[in-house]
Design an enzyme around this catalytic site. Structure first.
Site, PDB file in Angstrom:
ATOM      1  N   ARG A  28      -0.816  -8.257   4.856  1.00  0.00           N
ATOM      2  CA  ARG A  28      -0.634  -6.705   4.094  1.00  0.00           C
ATOM      3  C   ARG A  28      -1.563  -5.600   4.804  1.00  0.00           C
ATOM      4  O   ARG A  28      -2.726  -6.144   5.176  1.00  0.00           O
ATOM      5  CB  ARG A  28      -1.016  -6.815   2.763  1.00  0.00           C
ATOM      6  CG  ARG A  28      -0.803  -5.722   1.904  1.00  0.00           C
ATOM      7  CD  ARG A  28      -1.090  -5.632   0.359  1.00  0.00           C
ATOM      8  NE  ARG A  28      -1.307  -4.546  -0.110  1.00  0.00           N
ATOM      9  CZ  ARG A  28      -1.962  -4.597  -1.203  1.00  0.00           C
ATOM     10  NH1 ARG A  28      -2.594  -5.338  -2.035  1.00  0.00           N
ATOM     11  NH2 ARG A  28      -2.339  -3.102  -1.698  1.00  0.00           N
ATOM     12  N   ASN A 210      -6.935  -3.190   9.753  1.00  0.00           N
ATOM     13  CA  ASN A 210      -7.206  -4.188  10.565  1.00  0.00           C
ATOM     14  C   ASN A 210      -8.405  -4.958  10.303  1.00  0.00           C
ATOM     15  O   ASN A 210      -9.466  -5.251  10.682  1.00  0.00           O
ATOM     16  CB  ASN A 210      -7.932  -3.182  11.884  1.00  0.00           C
ATOM     17  CG  ASN A 210      -6.926  -2.360  12.399  1.00  0.00           C
ATOM     18  OD1 ASN A 210      -5.540  -2.794  12.643  1.00  0.00           O
ATOM     19  ND2 ASN A 210      -7.086  -1.414  12.826  1.00  0.00           N
ATOM     20  N   ARG A 211      -8.489  -5.281   8.876  1.00  0.00           N
ATOM     21  CA  ARG A 211      -9.300  -6.179   8.190  1.00  0.00           C
ATOM     22  C   ARG A 211     -10.862  -5.451   8.531  1.00  0.00           C
ATOM     23  O   ARG A 211     -11.824  -6.316   8.077  1.00  0.00           O
ATOM     24  CB  ARG A 211      -9.209  -7.621   8.919  1.00  0.00           C
ATOM     25  CG  ARG A 211      -7.924  -8.248   8.413  1.00  0.00           C
ATOM     26  CD  ARG A 211      -7.685  -8.288   7.171  1.00  0.00           C
ATOM     27  NE  ARG A 211      -6.404  -8.947   6.749  1.00  0.00           N
ATOM     28  CZ  ARG A 211      -5.258  -8.573   6.529  1.00  0.00           C
ATOM     29  NH1 ARG A 211      -5.224  -7.256   6.118  1.00  0.00           N
ATOM     30  NH2 ARG A 211      -4.242  -9.088   6.244  1.00  0.00           N
ATOM     31  N   LEU A 212     -11.075  -4.212   8.840  1.00  0.00           N
ATOM     32  CA  LEU A 212     -12.248  -3.639   8.412  1.00  0.00           C
ATOM     33  C   LEU A 212     -12.767  -3.031   7.201  1.00  0.00           C
ATOM     34  O   LEU A 212     -12.877  -1.964   7.272  1.00  0.00           O
ATOM     35  CB  LEU A 212     -12.345  -2.474   9.878  1.00  0.00           C
ATOM     36  CG  LEU A 212     -12.330  -3.053  11.208  1.00  0.00           C
ATOM     37  CD1 LEU A 212     -12.483  -2.071  12.192  1.00  0.00           C
ATOM     38  CD2 LEU A 212     -13.243  -4.417  11.510  1.00  0.00           C
TER      39      LEU A 212
END
Ligand SMILES: Cc1cc2nc3c(=O)[nH]c(=O)nc-3n(C[C@H](O)[C@H](O)[C@H](O)COP(=O)(O)O)c2cc1C
Length: 235
Positions: A28, A210-212
């Site tokens: 997601r 972006n998973r940051l």
């Protein structure tokens, strides 16, 4: 095998398509707007209030449901969902059976963790701290605010202990309902009450692209002007 050839699961009809999805492929993309130090409240309770209000406005199902983790005297963890029933600068309060597994764990080891899993708004809050029993007056006030049926249920259930059958549980409830009919005061069970979790750390997690992800954690620090130190953690 074609989906329509999928074997039938007993009582549940055809296997749902979800059963054929590899969880490793479920991804997601999280929102761009994040949680910045500059916009963080001065203390974790105020910040929790902001996010709790957001969770309510987002119409989340039971935003006060939290995962409560405890550890027993031999170091074994366990967890379960419990409802948050109040919070203020002293801590987060929930009610339960003191003789339950979690109650016994906390008697041996008061260290506890709470997790609010607000997935639909890509947020979670994790509280660590120590739990102490709330005063009997506070417990009694909350117990009296509960529906009559819930009051009887607290008496009927030896929470976390084996019970011979569903019928046995219902028989206990029916006996109590005869003894304390609707409108008649139900005494507060001595084995039932609240725990208040005094926070030592509170982490606010906001999903980002972006998973940051953003992770800002308050740690109790008596030397800090607000009593809290804030650190950003790598996602
Ligand atoms: C949504 C939800 C809310 C719950 N709320 C409570 C609660 O407020 N207090 C409680 O003792 N158990 C609550 N339970 C039941 C607990 O998850 C658990 O089964 C019970 O407390 C026994 O846990 P233990 O054997 O680990 O002590 C809730 C369960 C769910 C799914």
């Amino acid at each position: 095998m074609h989906a329509s050839d999928a074997p039938l699961a007993p009582d549940h009809g055809p296997l749902a398509p979800l059963a054929q999805v590899d969880p490793a492929d479920m991804r997601r993309q999280y929102r761009a707007a994040g949680l910045l130090e500059a916009e963080l409240a001065a203390d974790p309770i105020q910040q929790f209030t902001r996010w709790f209000v957001d969770a309510q406005h987002a119409a989340l199902d039971e935003p006060n449901a939290m995962i409560v983790s405890t550890v027993d005297g031999s170091g074994r963890p366990s967890m379960r969902t419990v409802l948050l029933k109040g919070y203020d600068e002293r801590g987060f309060v929930f009610y339960t059976n003191y003789d339950s597994r979690k109650g016994r764990d906390l008697a041996d080891n008061p260290h506890i963790a709470l997790l609010f899993p607000w997935h639909p708004i890509a947020r979670q809050v994790i509280v660590t701290g120590t739990a102490t029993r709330v005063g009997r007056d506070e417990t009694a006030a909350y117990f009296r605010s509960r529906p009559h049926g819930s009051q009887l249920g607290a008496w009927a259930s030896e929470q976390s202990r084996p019970v011979a059958s569903r019928e046995e549980l219902e028989r206990r409830y029916a006996d109590l309902a005869t003894r304390y009919p609707e409108g008649e005061g139900v005494p507060v069970p001595p084995f039932w009450g609240g725990f208040r979790v005094a926070p030592e750390s509170v982490e606010f997690w906001q999903g980002r692209e972006n998973r940051l992800h953003d992770r800002l954690r308050f740690d109790a620090d008596p030397t800090a002007p607000t009593g809290w130190r804030v650190e950003r953690l790598c996602p």
